[in-house]
Design an enzyme around this catalytic site. Structure first.
Site, PDB file in Angstrom:
ATOM      1  CD1 TRP A   1      -2.709   1.721   0.453  1.00  0.00           C
ATOM      2  CD2 TRP A   1      -1.333   2.535   2.016  1.00  0.00           C
ATOM      3  NE1 TRP A   1      -3.061   3.026   0.687  1.00  0.00           N
ATOM      4  CE2 TRP A   1      -2.233   3.546   1.651  1.00  0.00           C
ATOM      5  CE3 TRP A   1      -0.355   2.808   2.984  1.00  0.00           C
ATOM      6  CZ2 TRP A   1      -2.194   4.822   2.210  1.00  0.00           C
ATOM      7  CZ3 TRP A   1      -0.316   4.075   3.538  1.00  0.00           C
ATOM      8  CH2 TRP A   1      -1.241   5.073   3.160  1.00  0.00           C
TER       9      TRP A   1
ATOM     10  CD  GLU B   1      -4.549  -1.630   1.880  1.00  0.00           C
ATOM     11  OE1 GLU B   1      -3.405  -1.962   2.256  1.00  0.00           O
ATOM     12  OE2 GLU B   1      -5.440  -1.231   2.656  1.00  0.00           O
TER      13      GLU B   1
ATOM     14  CE  LYS C   1      -6.347   6.090   2.508  1.00  0.00           C
ATOM     15  NZ  LYS C   1      -5.680   5.839   3.786  1.00  0.00           N
TER      16      LYS C   1
ATOM     17  CG  ASP D   1      -8.619  -1.057   4.356  1.00  0.00           C
ATOM     18  OD1 ASP D   1      -9.690  -0.643   4.852  1.00  0.00           O
ATOM     19  OD2 ASP D   1      -7.544  -1.026   4.971  1.00  0.00           O
TER      20      ASP D   1
ATOM     21  CG  HIS E   1      -8.695   1.713   1.671  1.00  0.00           C
ATOM     22  ND1 HIS E   1      -7.408   1.333   1.393  1.00  0.00           N
ATOM     23  CD2 HIS E   1      -8.661   2.223   2.921  1.00  0.00           C
ATOM     24  CE1 HIS E   1      -6.628   1.584   2.424  1.00  0.00           C
ATOM     25  NE2 HIS E   1      -7.364   2.118   3.374  1.00  0.00           N
TER      26      HIS E   1
ATOM     27  CG  HIS F   1      -6.037  -4.591   4.891  1.00  0.00           C
ATOM     28  ND1 HIS F   1      -5.127  -3.571   4.737  1.00  0.00           N
ATOM     29  CD2 HIS F   1      -5.308  -5.732   4.964  1.00  0.00           C
ATOM     30  CE1 HIS F   1      -3.899  -4.088   4.701  1.00  0.00           C
ATOM     31  NE2 HIS F   1      -3.997  -5.395   4.824  1.00  0.00           N
TER      32      HIS F   1
ATOM     33  CG  ASP G   1      -9.320   4.349   5.622  1.00  0.00           C
ATOM     34  OD1 ASP G   1      -9.711   3.315   6.188  1.00  0.00           O
ATOM     35  OD2 ASP G   1      -8.170   4.482   5.155  1.00  0.00           O
TER      36      ASP G   1
ATOM     37  CG  ASP H   1      -7.748   2.389   9.592  1.00  0.00           C
ATOM     38  OD1 ASP H   1      -7.941   1.337   8.965  1.00  0.00           O
ATOM     39  OD2 ASP H   1      -7.209   3.395   9.092  1.00  0.00           O
TER      40      ASP H   1
ATOM     41  CG  ASP I   1      -5.422  -1.768   8.101  1.00  0.00           C
ATOM     42  OD1 ASP I   1      -4.886  -1.287   9.120  1.00  0.00           O
ATOM     43  OD2 ASP I   1      -5.284  -1.282   6.962  1.00  0.00           O
TER      44      ASP I   1
HETATM   45  C1  RNT Z   1      -3.770   2.614   4.805  1.00  0.00           C
HETATM   46  C2  RNT Z   1      -3.918   1.175   4.498  1.00  0.00           C
HETATM   47  C3  RNT Z   1      -2.793   0.285   4.972  1.00  0.00           C
HETATM   48  C4  RNT Z   1      -2.329   0.597   6.365  1.00  0.00           C
HETATM   49  C5  RNT Z   1      -1.332  -0.395   6.932  1.00  0.00           C
HETATM   50  C6  RNT Z   1      -0.650   0.120   8.153  1.00  0.00           C
HETATM   51  O1  RNT Z   1      -4.882   3.356   4.507  1.00  0.00           O
HETATM   52  O2  RNT Z   1      -5.123   0.701   4.978  1.00  0.00           O
HETATM   53  O3  RNT Z   1      -3.178  -1.046   4.849  1.00  0.00           O
HETATM   54  O4  RNT Z   1      -3.391   0.718   7.256  1.00  0.00           O
HETATM   55  O5  RNT Z   1      -0.448  -0.771   5.956  1.00  0.00           O
HETATM   56 ZN    ZN Z   2      -5.443  -1.462   4.800  1.00  0.00          ZN
END
Ligand code: RNT
Ligand code: ZN
Length: 418
Positions: free
Chosen positions: A184, A225, A227, A258, A261, A285, A293, A295, A325
């Site tokens: 990523w 990955e 986003k 993810d 994302h 993720h 986003d 998390d 994640d």
């Molecule tokens: C960031 C991505 C990525 C990170 C990790 C730490 O937006 O989601 O996967 O969260 O690599």
């Molecule tokens: Zn991620």
């Protein structure tokens, strides 16, 4: 066997559901538990290293954050003991151990800087996954890495990712299980770019260069990955979903989706069936975006439950690597690990306990009322009793003991840290 579990067996068997089979299926799933919840994605390259750049942010200053590799490993051991089943650890390159070798720059890291991680993992019977770290670094400060206009910056990151892939392959060989390596990058801009094509072309070329390094798929599986946007990359993200869908399909890499994302009204669950019509291995993720986003720690919300249902219904569980994640610095971080991981597993268990055949039958008969009513009924089936039984069988504590256990660890370990 507890009487609560026995009565749960009865409730499920009335719908034709084999609880023992669901438990066995859950046992065979290994989550990719991320290493970065314990220290707010700081890493250990420098004392007091902090997350920087790329629109990932951790808020909160809850006491007890892991400040050394030993503390991190202690926290991870605790977290793993609270998650029933056998799971993997997903490491980031910024968690290298330089204690024996001295610090080296990211384009120079190698397996020797992760030897102590491998030893630790093998002692605990944990398999490792890996990530290049293309953020929190001066050479990523202006928001671009692999797609940078400057060749020397691109080359630095190309070399870093190549090294990261070698480390992943080393893990894969030593542990006898392919190491999932995820890429990523933060690349993007706050305001409207003009040469979108140029950035994406350079990213494509950098990735192609990275993959000229051929490594055995028995040792390493590479993922990319996408986003949508980040704080500071609102107007443009180079590695968008379309970019990586195309890339992963034409270059035969894994795609990583993810949950944070995408547009928040978009459903990652809905993407699964389309994805598997064209590709055959996916990395997820699992996260919980709240308005963006963010998390947040994973809980059993609709997004999670539907995602797991879709994996089961599309027969995709075995073809999907379920990585976690999330990172929250406002609560006990070990509690966060345990809670988020356990909720992901509970979501999966609920999906394994779904009367899929009966639902499919209503679906095919176009009896949409019955379909909807049964889906509603499923929500109040005694999932908790099966989950508790699963935890007992796996030698892990049940939900009702989790809070006390986390508080005890806070009092005896976390609160002693400076
Ligand atoms: C960031 C991505 C990525 C990170 C990790 C730490 O937006 O989601 O996967 O969260 O690599
Ligand atoms: Zn991620």
């Amino acid at each position: 066997m507890s009487s609560v579990f026995e009565s749960a067996l009865e409730s499920y068997s009335r719908l034709g559901i084999d609880v023992e089979k669901a438990i066995d299926r859950l046992k065979s799933v290994s989550l990719g538990v991320h290493c970065w919840q314990a220290d707010d994605v700081g890493g250990f390259e420098h004392a007091g290293a902090e997350l920087g750049g790329g629109g990932i942010q951790v808020t909160g200053n809850y006491p007890g954050k892991a400040g050394t590799l030993d503390e991190l490993r202690g926290d991870l051991e605790k977290a793993f003991s609270l998650i029933p089943g056998e799971h993997r650890l997903n490491l980031h390159a910024s968690y290298a151990d330089f204690s024996k070798t001295g610090f080296v720059e990211r384009d120079k890291i190698g397996p020797e800087h992760f030897e102590t991680w491998l030893e630790w993992a093998q002692k605990l019977g944990i398999k490792l996954d890996f990530n290049a770290t293309c953020f929190s670094h001066p050479k990523a400060d202006d928001g671009f890495t692999l797609s940078h206009r400057k060749k020397e910056i691109r080359e630095f990151w190309i070399n870093h990712v190549k090294q990261a892939r070698k480390i992943a392959a080393y893990f894969g060989e030593k542990q006898g299980s392919p190491c999932i390596h995820n890429i990523w990058i933060p690349d993007g801009s706050k305001d409207i770019p003009v040469d979108r094509y140029g950035y994406r072309k350079r990213l494509q070329e950098s990735l192609d260069e990275i993959f000229t390094l051929e490594l055995s798929k028995d040792y390493v599986r590479d993922a990319v990955e996408s986003k949508l946007f980040g704080i500071g990359s609102e107007a443009f993200v180079v590695g968008s979903h379309e970019f990586y869908m195309g890339y992963s399909q034409t270059r035969n890499t894994l795609l990583c989706m993810d949950m944070g994302h995408f547009h928040l009204t978009e459903s990652v669950a809905d993407k699964i069936s389309s994805f598997f019509l064209y590709q055959d291995e996916l990395l997820l993720h699992v996260s919980r975006p709240v308005r963006w986003d963010s998390d947040h720690v994973v809980v059993m919300n609709d997004d999670l439950m539907q995602l797991m249902q879709e994996l089961v219904r599309a027969d995709a569980v075995e073809k999907t690597h379920i990585g976690l994640d999330f990172f929250d610095g406002t609560i006990n971080r070990i509690g966060a690990y345990a809670l988020g991981s356990r909720s992901a597993l509970k979501g999966l268990l609920a999906a394994f306990l779904e009367p899929t055949d009966l639902l499919q039958k209503y679906d095919s008969e176009e009896n949409y009322f019955a379909r909807l009513a049964l889906l509603e009924e499923c929500k109040t089936l005694p999932l908790g009793a099966v989950w508790d039984e699963y935890c007992r069988r796996m030698g892990t504590l049940e939900d009702n003991a989790l809070i006390q256990e986390v508080m005890d660890y806070e009092n005896s370990v976390l609160s002693q840290r400076k």
